[in-house]
Design a protein around this motif. Structure first.
Motif, PDB file in Angstrom:
ATOM      1  N   SER A 149      38.094 -12.198  44.565  1.00  0.00           N
ATOM      2  CA  SER A 149      38.002 -10.992  43.925  1.00  0.00           C
ATOM      3  C   SER A 149      36.698 -11.202  42.816  1.00  0.00           C
ATOM      4  CB  SER A 149      39.159 -10.780  43.316  1.00  0.00           C
ATOM      5  OG  SER A 149      40.667 -11.450  44.296  1.00  0.00           O
ATOM      6  N   ILE A 150      36.576 -12.329  42.366  1.00  0.00           N
ATOM      7  CA  ILE A 150      35.218 -12.085  41.650  1.00  0.00           C
ATOM      8  C   ILE A 150      34.313 -11.725  42.169  1.00  0.00           C
ATOM      9  CG2 ILE A 150      33.775 -13.373  39.964  1.00  0.00           C
ATOM     10  CD1 ILE A 150      36.559 -14.563  38.670  1.00  0.00           C
ATOM     11  N   PHE A 151      34.202 -12.329  43.123  1.00  0.00           N
ATOM     12  CA  PHE A 151      33.213 -12.815  44.470  1.00  0.00           C
ATOM     13  C   PHE A 151      32.556 -11.278  44.968  1.00  0.00           C
ATOM     14  CE2 PHE A 151      31.093 -14.389  48.388  1.00  0.00           C
ATOM     15  CZ  PHE A 151      29.553 -14.401  47.506  1.00  0.00           C
ATOM     16  N   ASP A 152      34.285 -11.062  45.708  1.00  0.00           N
ATOM     17  CA  ASP A 152      34.212  -9.407  45.785  1.00  0.00           C
ATOM     18  C   ASP A 152      33.168  -8.429  44.831  1.00  0.00           C
ATOM     19  OD1 ASP A 152      35.619  -7.375  48.166  1.00  0.00           O
ATOM     20  OD2 ASP A 152      35.120  -6.427  45.924  1.00  0.00           O
ATOM     21  N   PHE A 153      33.532  -8.470  43.400  1.00  0.00           N
ATOM     22  CA  PHE A 153      33.076  -7.494  42.677  1.00  0.00           C
ATOM     23  C   PHE A 153      31.690  -7.890  42.142  1.00  0.00           C
ATOM     24  CE2 PHE A 153      31.968  -6.733  38.574  1.00  0.00           C
ATOM     25  CZ  PHE A 153      32.189  -5.193  38.343  1.00  0.00           C
ATOM     26  N   LEU A 154      31.159  -9.700  42.636  1.00  0.00           N
ATOM     27  CA  LEU A 154      29.628  -9.166  43.043  1.00  0.00           C
ATOM     28  C   LEU A 154      29.203  -8.487  43.895  1.00  0.00           C
ATOM     29  CD1 LEU A 154      29.696 -12.621  40.878  1.00  0.00           C
ATOM     30  CD2 LEU A 154      29.583 -10.659  39.927  1.00  0.00           C
ATOM     31  N   LEU A 155      29.797  -9.159  45.033  1.00  0.00           N
ATOM     32  CA  LEU A 155      28.740  -8.629  45.827  1.00  0.00           C
ATOM     33  C   LEU A 155      28.945  -6.881  45.901  1.00  0.00           C
ATOM     34  CD1 LEU A 155      31.018 -11.207  49.019  1.00  0.00           C
ATOM     35  CD2 LEU A 155      28.288 -10.918  47.783  1.00  0.00           C
ATOM     36  N   ARG A 156      29.831  -6.268  45.407  1.00  0.00           N
ATOM     37  CA  ARG A 156      29.796  -4.251  45.176  1.00  0.00           C
ATOM     38  C   ARG A 156      28.631  -4.490  44.671  1.00  0.00           C
ATOM     39  NH1 ARG A 156      34.504  -2.577  47.939  1.00  0.00           N
ATOM     40  NH2 ARG A 156      35.744  -3.954  48.237  1.00  0.00           N
ATOM     41  N   LEU A 157      28.139  -4.820  44.133  1.00  0.00           N
ATOM     42  CA  LEU A 157      27.335  -4.719  42.373  1.00  0.00           C
ATOM     43  C   LEU A 157      25.715  -5.286  42.940  1.00  0.00           C
ATOM     44  CD1 LEU A 157      28.140  -6.578  39.226  1.00  0.00           C
ATOM     45  CD2 LEU A 157      28.716  -3.909  39.773  1.00  0.00           C
ATOM     46  N   ALA A 158      26.044  -6.128  43.942  1.00  0.00           N
ATOM     47  CA  ALA A 158      24.424  -6.014  44.857  1.00  0.00           C
ATOM     48  C   ALA A 158      24.438  -5.131  46.160  1.00  0.00           C
ATOM     49  CB  ALA A 158      25.175  -7.629  45.355  1.00  0.00           C
ATOM     50  N   ALA A 159      25.548  -4.586  46.898  1.00  0.00           N
ATOM     51  CA  ALA A 159      25.179  -3.845  47.778  1.00  0.00           C
ATOM     52  C   ALA A 159      25.202  -2.643  47.485  1.00  0.00           C
ATOM     53  CB  ALA A 159      27.193  -3.311  48.266  1.00  0.00           C
ATOM     54  N   ILE A 160      25.662  -2.323  45.813  1.00  0.00           N
ATOM     55  CA  ILE A 160      25.445  -1.191  45.098  1.00  0.00           C
ATOM     56  C   ILE A 160      24.019  -1.219  44.989  1.00  0.00           C
ATOM     57  CG2 ILE A 160      24.824   0.330  43.365  1.00  0.00           C
ATOM     58  CD1 ILE A 160      27.772  -0.672  43.025  1.00  0.00           C
ATOM     59  N   VAL A 161      23.467  -2.335  44.411  1.00  0.00           N
ATOM     60  CA  VAL A 161      21.641  -2.003  44.283  1.00  0.00           C
ATOM     61  C   VAL A 161      21.407  -1.687  46.407  1.00  0.00           C
ATOM     62  CG1 VAL A 161      19.562  -3.690  43.869  1.00  0.00           C
ATOM     63  CG2 VAL A 161      21.926  -3.390  42.594  1.00  0.00           C
ATOM     64  N   ALA A 162      21.890  -2.134  46.517  1.00  0.00           N
ATOM     65  CA  ALA A 162      20.808  -2.374  47.489  1.00  0.00           C
ATOM     66  C   ALA A 162      20.736  -0.720  48.882  1.00  0.00           C
ATOM     67  CB  ALA A 162      21.645  -3.499  48.907  1.00  0.00           C
TER      68      ALA A 162
ATOM     69  N   SER B  86      38.403  -3.265  42.532  1.00  0.00           N
ATOM     70  CA  SER B  86      38.202  -4.625  42.417  1.00  0.00           C
ATOM     71  C   SER B  86      38.611  -5.321  41.054  1.00  0.00           C
ATOM     72  CB  SER B  86      36.403  -4.475  42.810  1.00  0.00           C
ATOM     73  OG  SER B  86      36.226  -5.965  43.092  1.00  0.00           O
ATOM     74  N   VAL B  87      39.012  -4.441  40.386  1.00  0.00           N
ATOM     75  CA  VAL B  87      38.651  -4.883  39.389  1.00  0.00           C
ATOM     76  C   VAL B  87      40.673  -5.091  39.485  1.00  0.00           C
ATOM     77  CG1 VAL B  87      38.846  -4.240  36.520  1.00  0.00           C
ATOM     78  CG2 VAL B  87      36.697  -3.998  38.259  1.00  0.00           C
ATOM     79  N   VAL B  88      41.302  -3.843  39.588  1.00  0.00           N
ATOM     80  CA  VAL B  88      42.402  -4.297  40.251  1.00  0.00           C
ATOM     81  C   VAL B  88      42.367  -5.524  40.427  1.00  0.00           C
ATOM     82  CG1 VAL B  88      44.875  -3.759  40.609  1.00  0.00           C
ATOM     83  CG2 VAL B  88      42.881  -2.359  39.798  1.00  0.00           C
ATOM     84  N   THR B  89      41.798  -5.637  41.412  1.00  0.00           N
ATOM     85  CA  THR B  89      42.756  -7.462  42.074  1.00  0.00           C
ATOM     86  C   THR B  89      42.166  -8.596  41.519  1.00  0.00           C
ATOM     87  OG1 THR B  89      40.399  -7.583  43.516  1.00  0.00           O
ATOM     88  CG2 THR B  89      41.553  -5.983  44.178  1.00  0.00           C
ATOM     89  N   ILE B  90      41.358  -8.036  40.543  1.00  0.00           N
ATOM     90  CA  ILE B  90      41.123  -9.449  40.182  1.00  0.00           C
ATOM     91  C   ILE B  90      42.441  -9.743  38.751  1.00  0.00           C
ATOM     92  CG2 ILE B  90      39.257 -10.752  38.037  1.00  0.00           C
ATOM     93  CD1 ILE B  90      37.218  -9.290  39.504  1.00  0.00           C
TER      94      ILE B  90
END
Length: 204
Positions: free
Chosen positions: A44-57, A112-116
């Motif tokens: 879930s933490i990795f998922d959250f970080l990937l979402r931040l990267a996807a937002i930038v892209a 995503s935070v809820v899944t963490i």
């Protein structure tokens, strides 16, 4: 007559042993649950970080295409040579689609935070899986259609007498191509997110 009595010795260890066995089972079960929860929390933490990267892209893709206008330095009294994303409907769809994808990614961060916080909960993860799959298809459609137009802008099409315009509008083509590349980076991030959700939902 003498009173006869029989004394039965009860081993003291039997009661304590019985009391000691029950907690051992519970401890082993809790250990397994906590191990699975820690594994899924890491996903879930990795998922959250990937979402931040996807937002930038996705944001870079939409912003770069939106600001890709270019006007040539020479013009006539009645004609001015200009190229922009709003001249091509496919690029307009690209900007709108990538903006929607960026907005969705921002709104998905609280889930995503809820899944963490609750790594063993399946409902938030299942919701993200469904929404991420839909967003992936939307992102892929925008990126693929924009790729086709960018190819025509660079190479043209001799069969239909479509001339390449990138020799004249170099900055426009450079920015639009960069936006397309950034959108495909977002596609890669979405693909990983979908795979992560599937792995997290898998029962161990």
């Amino acid at each position: 007559m003498k009173n006869e009595s029989t004394i039965i010795d009860v081993p003291a260890e039997s009661s304590s042993a019985m009391k000691g066995k029950a907690p051992l089972i519970g401890v082993a079960k809790d250990h397994t649950t906590s191990g699975s929860g820690g594994y899924k929390r890491g996903l879930s933490i990795f998922d959250f970080l990937l979402r931040l990267a996807a937002i930038v892209a996705a944001s870079v893709a939409a912003g770069t295409m939106f600001t890709s206008d270019e006007t040539l330095p020479f013009f006539t009294q009645f004609l001015q040579f200009q190229a922009g994303y709003d001249d091509i409907p496919t690029f307009q769809f690209f900007v709108i689609a990538m903006s929607i994808v960026s907005g969705y990614l921002v709104l998905s961060l609280p889930i995503s935070v809820v899944t963490i916080v609750r790594p063993l909960a399946t409902a938030p993860r299942l919701l993200l899986l469904v929404l991420d799959t839909a967003a992936l298809a939307f992102n892929m459609a925008a990126a693929s259609s924009a790729t086709a137009i960018s190819y025509l802008a660079h190479n043209g099409n001799q069969n239909t007498n479509w001339l390449p315009i990138c020799q004249q509008f170099g900055d426009f083509c450079l920015k639009s191509s960069g936006a397309v590349v950034s959108s495909f980076v977002a596609v890669v991030f979405f693909t990983i997110l979908v795979v992560l959700s599937g792995v997290a939902l898998k029962r161990h």
